[in-house]
Design an enzyme around this catalytic site. Structure first.
Site: not given
Length: 457
Positions: A258, A309
């Site tokens: 994101h 991540h």
């Protein structure tokens, strides 16, 4: 290799560099520099040899600067100065100091250069750098402090947005520090290390848990996805970046999917910026993207725990390969980068196509191969909203941690992971090896009005 051969090799590399054949040029520069160092005779000085050493080190510094590997660029820039004083090298080092956020060092060197008698080329460079010198003065005056962060937190708790000039200053300062990090950050800690997963704009929940757990003896790592979906993405990332500025060795941040512009433009962050900064939204949004691109991709703790991540790419990879990725991008062309930001673990063998249309689904054998090849014990990742904010995969070798409690209307808690826990019940602690132990800790929502109250030094 004699002086003439060194010079010819350097010119050959220069020609390759001009053709954008960067890897080939760097290899020649480095090989020639190594050969030149072998020609140094202790106790004597050969001015022609020193000139070649200085030029080659400068060329290597320029290549690393172009690749945005500023720590290595600085090292070779300083090496160049050891062999010969050069105004051009001094200017380059000034630029590197600026990119690394070493503002006082920049100011000192800039002031020295102003007093030197320089030719027209350097005078032109100094004129171009004058604007940066003004910016440095501004940042030295507006440097983030714990006190200013507390005051800012009070304003946010009262429903006010961060002033645009303050926000842009935080983003610029933070970007400079992040640019100084390698793709994979190696860090050591003898104490507890707290790892948080996705926080997705839940600023007040982050403040609440930090007030409880952040202290001078703990390292804190946030593993990407700071923005989108939650309503305080701006404040959330500004807070964590401010902590990185204040505690660069104890607070670490990685990039999530994101933090890619084509994602955060769609899932709420861009609209939040436009709503909160209607007169400067383009500038503010652009500053955020610059900082996002500078975020490291992965972190290794005590050479045993790999934190990223998403997960692992399809192809076998060593950590050294990851250092060569060009991370300052928003594109999806690099398969290694896609894997690190987007992949998910499943109880399968090998890899399968991901429903996300980026990265892969990877199995236990892929995890085992990666950990063994790199001498690692554990992979910690985020990226998925899981029950209890915590899930173990692949026989305990992979842990998913998710730190947004009651995410998107769910009733589940958030969690964070404690590496090397100093306390806990025996059944809470998972021991992967004598050097790697962890436990997961759950936490819930805050009251939505929390003010930051960090008392550490």
């Amino acid at each position: 290799m004699d002086i003439r051969e060194m010079d010819l090799k350097r010119q050959e590399a220069n020609a390759l560099f001009k053709k954008q054949m960067i890897d080939e040029a760097l290899e020649i520069y480095k090989t020639s520099f190594l050969e030149a160092t072998k020609s140094v005779v202790p106790g004597t000085r050969n001015d022609l040899l020193e000139e070649q050493l200085s030029l080659l080190a400068y060329n290597i510094s320029v290549v690393y600067y172009k690749r945005k590997n500023f720590p290595k660029s600085l090292a070779f820039g300083l090496e160049s100065l050891k062999h010969r004083k050069s105004d051009k090298v001094l200017c380059k080092i000034c630029a590197i100091y600026l990119r690394l956020g070493m503002l006082r060092e920049y100011k000192e060197m800039y002031d020295q250069m102003v007093t030197r008698s320089s030719g027209p080329e350097v005078a032109f460079l100094l004129k171009r750098m004058k604007l940066s010198e003004v910016i440095v003065e501004k940042h030295l005056e507006k440097r983030v402090t714990l006190e200013s962060l507390h005051e800012l937190s009070k304003e946010i708790s009262g429903g006010r947005s961060i002033p645009a000039d303050t926000l842009e200053s935080i983003l610029e300062q933070g970007e400079s520090i992040l640019l100084g990090c390698e793709n994979v950050v190696h860090t050591e800690s003898s104490g507890e290390v707290l790892i948080f997963g996705d926080t997705h704009g839940q600023y007040f929940d982050v403040v609440s848990i930090l007030n409880k757990v952040f202290d001078k003896d703990r390292m804190v790592i946030f593993n990407g996805d700071y923005v989108d979906r939650g309503s305080h993405s701006v404040e959330n990332f500004a807070l964590l970046l401010s902590l990185k500025i204040l505690f660069p060795g104890r607070v670490h941040l990685t990039r999530g999917n994101h933090e890619l512009s084509d994602i955060n433009r769609v899932y709420g962050f861009y609209d939040e910026v436009k709503r909160k900064y209607p007169f400067s939204s383009d500038s503010v949004y652009r500053r955020f993207q610059d900082a996002f691109r500078a975020l490291p991709i992965s972190i290794i703790v005590n050479e045993k725990v790999f934190i990223t991540h998403g997960g692992l790419p399809e192809a076998p990879v060593k950590v050294d390969n990851l250092q060569e990725i060009y991370r300052m991008t928003d594109t999806h062309t690099d398969e290694l980068l896609k894997g690190l930001l987007w992949s998910d673990p499943e109880e399968i063998l090998g890899t399968e196509e991901s429903k996300r249309r980026a990265g892969v689904v990877f199995g236990a054998d892929v995890t085992a191969r990666f950990l063994e090849r790199n001498g690692l014990d554990l992979l910690v990742r985020s990226h998925q909203a899981v029950d209890d904010g915590y899930r173990v995969h692949h026989g305990g070798k992979v842990v998913t941690i998710f730190s947004a409690p009651e995410y998107e209307g769910s009733k589940g808690p958030g969690s964070y992971l404690v590496l090397n826990p100093s306390a806990g019940e025996a059944d809470e602690i998972v021991e992967i090896s004598p050097l790697t132990r962890y436990k997961a800790v759950k936490f819930g929502r805050s009251d939505g009005k929390e003010v930051l109250r960090l008392l550490c030094n």
